[in-house]
Design a protein around this motif. Structure first.
Motif, short mmCIF file in Angstrom:
data_model
loop_
_atom_site.label_atom_id
_atom_site.label_comp_id
_atom_site.label_asym_id
_atom_site.label_seq_id
_atom_site.Cartn_x
_atom_site.Cartn_y
_atom_site.Cartn_z
N HIS A 42 57.61 26.33 5.35
CA HIS A 42 58.77 25.45 5.14
C HIS A 42 58.36 24.03 5.47
N SER A 43 58.92 23.08 4.75
CA SER A 43 58.44 21.70 4.85
C SER A 43 58.68 21.07 6.21
N LEU A 44 59.65 21.57 6.99
CA LEU A 44 59.91 21.00 8.31
C LEU A 44 59.08 21.63 9.42
N CYS A 45 58.36 22.69 9.13
CA CYS A 45 57.56 23.34 10.17
C CYS A 45 56.43 22.43 10.64
N PRO A 46 56.03 22.52 11.92
CA PRO A 46 54.92 21.70 12.42
C PRO A 46 53.62 22.01 11.69
N ASN A 47 52.71 21.07 11.76
CA ASN A 47 51.41 21.22 11.10
C ASN A 47 50.38 21.83 12.06
N ILE A 48 49.52 22.68 11.51
CA ILE A 48 48.34 23.17 12.22
C ILE A 48 47.12 22.36 11.80
N LEU A 49 47.04 22.09 10.49
CA LEU A 49 45.93 21.34 9.92
C LEU A 49 46.45 20.32 8.92
N ALA A 50 45.64 19.31 8.65
CA ALA A 50 45.90 18.39 7.55
C ALA A 50 44.70 18.47 6.61
N TYR A 51 44.95 18.81 5.35
CA TYR A 51 43.89 18.86 4.35
C TYR A 51 43.86 17.55 3.58
N GLU A 52 42.69 16.96 3.46
CA GLU A 52 42.53 15.78 2.61
C GLU A 52 42.29 16.21 1.18
N GLN A 53 42.59 15.32 0.24
CA GLN A 53 42.38 15.63 -1.18
C GLN A 53 40.94 16.07 -1.41
N GLY A 54 40.77 17.22 -2.06
CA GLY A 54 39.45 17.74 -2.36
C GLY A 54 38.89 18.66 -1.30
N GLU A 55 39.55 18.74 -0.16
CA GLU A 55 39.04 19.60 0.92
C GLU A 55 39.29 21.07 0.58
N SER A 56 38.31 21.90 0.88
CA SER A 56 38.40 23.31 0.52
C SER A 56 39.24 24.09 1.52
N ALA A 57 39.81 25.19 1.05
CA ALA A 57 40.60 26.08 1.89
C ALA A 57 40.46 27.50 1.33
N ASN A 58 40.40 28.47 2.21
CA ASN A 58 40.40 29.87 1.82
C ASN A 58 41.76 30.47 2.15
N VAL A 59 42.38 31.11 1.17
CA VAL A 59 43.73 31.66 1.36
C VAL A 59 43.69 33.17 1.25
N THR A 60 44.51 33.82 2.09
CA THR A 60 44.39 35.27 2.24
C THR A 60 45.61 36.06 1.76
N CYS A 61 46.79 35.43 1.72
CA CYS A 61 47.98 36.15 1.26
C CYS A 61 49.03 35.12 0.84
N TRP A 62 50.08 35.59 0.20
CA TRP A 62 51.12 34.69 -0.30
C TRP A 62 52.47 35.05 0.31
N THR A 63 53.36 34.07 0.34
CA THR A 63 54.71 34.28 0.82
C THR A 63 55.65 33.31 0.14
N ARG A 64 56.93 33.37 0.48
CA ARG A 64 57.93 32.47 -0.10
C ARG A 64 58.45 31.52 0.98
N GLY A 65 58.71 30.27 0.57
CA GLY A 65 59.23 29.29 1.51
C GLY A 65 59.99 28.19 0.79
N THR A 66 59.98 27.00 1.36
CA THR A 66 60.66 25.85 0.77
C THR A 66 60.20 25.64 -0.66
N ARG A 67 61.15 25.45 -1.58
CA ARG A 67 60.79 25.12 -2.95
C ARG A 67 60.20 23.72 -3.00
N ILE A 68 59.00 23.61 -3.51
CA ILE A 68 58.34 22.32 -3.71
C ILE A 68 58.19 22.10 -5.21
N ILE A 69 58.94 21.18 -5.74
CA ILE A 69 59.01 20.89 -7.18
C ILE A 69 59.47 22.13 -7.94
N ASP A 70 58.53 23.00 -8.32
CA ASP A 70 58.93 24.13 -9.17
C ASP A 70 58.43 25.47 -8.64
N THR A 71 58.02 25.51 -7.37
CA THR A 71 57.51 26.77 -6.85
C THR A 71 57.96 26.98 -5.41
#
Length: 313
Positions: A42-71
């Motif tokens: 959710h967009s109001l939750c605190p941050n753990i990390l900040a990713y800069e543009q182009g920075e890589s990330a590995n993702v392990t699962c999906w969930t539902r949260g705050t709608r951002i634009i169209d998702t």
């Protein structure tokens, strides 16, 4: 037996060991824009990390949260934080097929909240610096709800602390009547440089997560609580921005005065000070209406959420 076709064609595959010792697939991707990886999706939750543009990330699962634009899709990274799918590279078209669901508990929004009131006219910004875009203009005496704090914002007068509000933007602590009890609030975590152009949630979200953008100034973003120095023997501070208005205060030569916003009265520029009275700008050594300061017009704050449509002067 090989990996399913969908996984074999993804741009990067990583393997991650879970707490139970099982091995799960982690898809490699990268941030399309500067973005935040949060404690919950959710967009109001605190941050753990900040990713800069182009920075890589590995993702392990999906969930539902705050709608951002169209998702409403968010992805959990191997750093155990959540990032919106919208800010990630879009080469992956179906994370829900490629990755497991994170589980119903992952959709929970857990926030700390504290009430506060603004002492001055305040620009609520998308990140905690006056170089960041203004999300909304808030009038003095406006009640706000704080969600987290950061000690790493731009120093305002003598205070680097900023607070994120439920408008999903940051206000300087200096603009509050009193310092909040931050022991009751989460730290906001690392905050990247964000821009409304890339993070304006145009389709809206739930009320608490909604970010309404004010129109941007043409060139420079306005800044607030700037200081100016009296350049005359004295400067009269009046109840309104006219020579005929009652004198409320008298500032002396070389006195430092903190300013909130600008008023143009028949071609004469005035500034509202933090004493809530008005001084002619010609009484200062500096020109608060100039391009260096780009102080906002007081009228921007008359109706919360409105802003400039064609610059500041």
């Amino acid at each position: 037996m090989g990996l399913p076709l969908l996984l074999r064609v993804l741009p990067l595959i990583a393997l991650r060991s879970s707490a139970s010792g099982d091995t799960t697939a982690a898809i490699g991707t990268f941030a399309d824009v500067n973005t935040e990886c949060k404690t919950c999706p959710h967009s109001l939750c605190p941050n753990i990390l900040a990713y800069e543009q182009g920075e890589s990330a590995n993702v392990t699962c999906w969930t539902r949260g705050t709608r951002i634009i169209d998702t409403t899709l968010w992805l959990r990274s191997t750093s155990d934080c959540y990032v919106t799918e919208y800010d990630l590279n879009d080469n992956i078209t179906d994370y829900t097929s490629a990755l497991p669901y994170c589980g119903p508990d992952s959709e929970d929004e857990v926030l700390t909240l504290e009430d506060a009131t603004l002492k001055y006219k305040t620009e609520c910004r998308i990140c905690p610096s006056i170089s960041c875009d203004t999300v909304t203009f808030l009038k003095e005496e406006t009640d706000v709800e704080l969600t987290c704090w950061t000690p790493d914002g731009q120093v305002i007068i003598d205070d680097p602390y900023w607070m994120r509000t439920t408008n999903n933007c940051y206000v300087a602590q200096k603009n509050l009547y009193s310092k909040p009890d931050i022991t009751n609030l989460d730290p906001c975590g690392p905050i990247p440089y964000l821009e409304i152009e890339k993070h304006f949630n145009e389709n809206g979200t739930s009320d608490i997560d909604k970010r309404d953008a004010a129109p941007e100034p043409e060139v420079f973003a306005p800044s607030y609580l700037i200081n100016a120095t009296v350049g005359e023997d004295y400067a009269l501070c009046r109840s309104c921005a006219k020579e005929t208005c009652r004198v409320k205060r008298r500032y002396m030569f070389d006195q430092e005065v903190w300013l909130q916003c600008l008023v143009n009265t028949n071609g004469t520029w005035w500034s509202e000070t933090t004493d809530f009275c008005y001084v002619k700008n010609s009484d200062f050594w500096q020109s608060p209406e100039g391009d260096y300061y780009r102080n906002p017009l007081c009228e921007y704050f008359e109706e919360p959420g409105t802003g400039p449509g064609d610059g500041d002067d």
